[in-house]
Design a protein around this motif. Structure first.
Motif, short mmCIF file in Angstrom:
data_model
loop_
_atom_site.label_atom_id
_atom_site.label_comp_id
_atom_site.label_asym_id
_atom_site.label_seq_id
_atom_site.Cartn_x
_atom_site.Cartn_y
_atom_site.Cartn_z
N GLY A 226 29.69 18.41 2.56
CA GLY A 226 28.33 18.43 3.08
C GLY A 226 27.73 17.04 3.21
N LEU A 227 27.94 16.19 2.21
CA LEU A 227 27.46 14.82 2.32
C LEU A 227 28.13 14.07 3.46
N SER A 228 29.42 14.35 3.68
CA SER A 228 30.13 13.68 4.77
C SER A 228 29.58 14.10 6.14
N LEU A 229 29.26 15.37 6.28
CA LEU A 229 28.68 15.83 7.54
C LEU A 229 27.32 15.19 7.79
N VAL A 230 26.50 15.10 6.74
CA VAL A 230 25.19 14.46 6.89
C VAL A 230 25.37 12.98 7.22
N ALA A 231 26.32 12.30 6.55
CA ALA A 231 26.56 10.89 6.83
C ALA A 231 27.08 10.68 8.24
N ALA A 232 27.94 11.59 8.72
CA ALA A 232 28.43 11.47 10.09
C ALA A 232 27.30 11.66 11.11
N MET A 233 26.40 12.60 10.84
CA MET A 233 25.28 12.81 11.76
C MET A 233 24.35 11.59 11.77
N LEU A 234 24.06 11.02 10.60
CA LEU A 234 23.19 9.85 10.55
C LEU A 234 23.87 8.63 11.17
N THR A 235 25.18 8.52 11.00
CA THR A 235 25.90 7.42 11.64
C THR A 235 25.84 7.53 13.15
N GLY A 236 25.97 8.77 13.65
CA GLY A 236 25.86 8.96 15.09
C GLY A 236 24.48 8.65 15.63
N LEU A 237 23.47 8.74 14.77
CA LEU A 237 22.10 8.40 15.18
C LEU A 237 21.81 6.92 15.07
N GLY A 238 22.79 6.14 14.64
CA GLY A 238 22.61 4.68 14.58
C GLY A 238 22.56 4.09 13.20
#
Length: 508
Positions: free
Chosen positions: A26-38
């Motif tokens: 779950g933390l990895s998915l959140v980190a991937a989404m935030l990384t995609g947002l910049g």
């Protein structure tokens, strides 16, 4: 019995650890989404956290499951170096400090490393795999515990048989889980090649430094020793030429001094040549050269040689000078009286063991001599291992792999008995959980059949029927997979031919 108890404890620990991976996913998915947002600064600490988790799995897999898994990551980028003007360049940008170039290089290294994405795939699948192979038997055992309260009288013996079979098969389920970890987390060919290239670059630099230092030593010895004596001999002969007519006796005395100086210069030149490559080593081999070295030593040295073939000349030279340095250390720093030298061949590996009765305390980090031996051996993938307690004795072991090129070929190693048993059980019994207890029961469950026949999963309580069906299917596939993978892995490990070994040696 003890083996099964230990396996059950390890399986439970690994299974519960895998359940915590759900939070990390779950933390990895959140980190991937935030990384995609910049917010790319989140990517690096997240990947670092995942790598720590996979490194823990590698360690536990090697310690508990007997399947060592080496790290599979590409070598980290070198630290940024300043330009002549003091600025740091990263692509087309210039920076005053190395902080941002180093961060950019590390981010790019983590993002482009294939092992990063393999770790992520393993993290996403590990809860499912570990839950199926490691935790499902405990679920079946739980069904056995609640079976007496279930109204179906057939559930009790069925659950008992299933729980007993699952717990008995726990060591093999752990082996399957170790194979899964090795498949996903072992080094890739690219990582192995990159690590080897980096190591070869380091060895090349060390060899170049050692060669330059050796050339400087030879030049210094020639300049301060033989060259100075030859110049002195020339000046003496010039004085003799002037004294020949008016003082023959003085000329004779000078000639005697010139002859003595020439003898000394010749001795120094022989010593210098012996330091480059001893003639006895080139003519008679490593064993006789070490015996000659032992005769010149002030200590009592016992030499044992058991070599069927002679190593290559560079390998002999590296082993000879390493032994010479160890003898010098034993006499100068250890105060030893006796030394035992054993030279033998272990397959294609040249092994040298030097043991002395000195005071001990040898440490490569505190002396340049042992570090020099390590640098000399590194050019041949050699290893120096030292055991030197404070009160002695000191034992140094030198291993030079693939040094004995023409050693006898290795004999084929038969498969262990446990592997043969696992392969036989896989082929003979794999169909049972896969087809009638898995696929056919799944079809009967979907079709809503009233006659359960002998489908074990359909006699369990409703919440446990689908997990049991999935477990049976995966168990059957796992048994067939082990039956296929074990012979292939054994053949790859023990079928290295003479041609393959020579090609590996040439690649070095």
């Amino acid at each position: 019995m003890r083996r099964h108890v230990v396996a059950i404890g390890q399986a439970l620990a690994l299974g519960l650890l895998a359940l915590t991976d759900i939070v990390l996913v779950g933390l990895s998915l959140v980190a991937a989404m935030l990384t995609g947002l910049g917010m790319i600064f989140i990517f690096t600490p997240m990947i670092t956290l995942i790598r720590r988790r996979t490194m823990l799995t590698r360690e536990l897999t090697g310690r508990w499951l007997g399947t060592p898994v080496a790290p599979s990551y590409l070598p980290p980028p070198p630290p940024p170096r300043p330009q002549p003007d003091g600025w740091y360049r990263h692509e087309r940008q210039l920076y005053k400090t190395p902080r941002w170039p180093e961060w950019n290089n590390r981010w790019k290294w983590l993002f482009t490393d294939p092992a990063t994405w393999r770790d992520g795939l393993w993290l996403f699948l590990n809860p499912v795999i570990a839950g199926t192979f490691l935790l499902m038997p405990f679920v079946v055992a739980g069904c056995f515990l609640v079976a007496p309260w279930y109204p179906n009288p057939v559930a009790t013996p069925a659950a008992a048989v299933a729980a007993l079979a699952a717990l008995v098969a726990m060591p093999w389920l752990l082996r399957g889980y170790g194979w899964w970890n090795h498949l996903m987390l072992s080094p890739t060919a690219r990582a192995v090649l990159a690590g080897r290239v980096q190591r070869l670059d380091r060895v090349r630099l060390e060899a170049a430094d050692s060669q330059a230092a050796e050339l400087r030593r030879i030049e210094r010895d020639l300049h301060d020793g033989a060259q100075a004596r030859l110049v002195a001999i020339g000046m003496t002969l010039g004085a003799v030429e002037e004294l020949m007519g008016r003082d023959p006796e003085a000329a004779k005395a000078l000639l005697a001094k010139a002859r003595e100086a020439s003898s000394t210069a010749l001795t120094e030149l022989r010593g210098l040549v012996r330091g480059i490559h001893p003639p006895v080593l080139a003519e008679r081999g490593l064993g006789d050269a070490v015996r000659a070295l032992a005769l010149d030593s002030p200590m009592k040295v016992t030499v044992t040689v058991d070599l069927k073939t002679r190593p290559d000349s560079p390998v002999e030279s590296a082993a000879y000078f390493s032994i010479s340095e160890l003898l010098t250390n034993a006499a100068r720093h250890g105060g030893a009286d006796r030394v035992w030298i054993d030279i033998s061949g272990q397959g294609r590996t040249l092994r040298v063991t030097v043991t002395d009765d000195g005071s001990g305390g040898a440490d490569p980090s505190r002396g340049s001599g042992l570090r020099g031996i390590e640098r000399r051996l590194a050019a041949f993938d050699g290893v120096l291992a030292i055991s030197s307690p404070p009160e002695g004795p000191t034992t140094a072991v030198i291993d030079l792999p693939d040094a004995l090129t023409w050693a006898e070929p290795e004999v084929s190693v038969p498969m262990p008995r446990w592997k043969l048993v696992v392969v036989g059980l896989g082929w003979c019994l794999g169909w049972l959980p896969l087809f009638p207890q898995g696929l056919v029961a799944m079809v009967a469950k979907i079709a809503g059949a009233d006659a359960f026949s002998w489908f074990l999963a359909l006699y369990l309580p409703e919440p446990w029927q689908w997990p049991m069906i999935v477990f049976n299917i995966l168990l059957g596939l796992g048994m067939y997979g082990l039956a296929l993978a074990l012979p292939i892995a054994h053949a790859r490990r023990h079928s290295m031919t003479e041609t393959t070994i020579r090609s590996l040696k040439l690649d070095r």
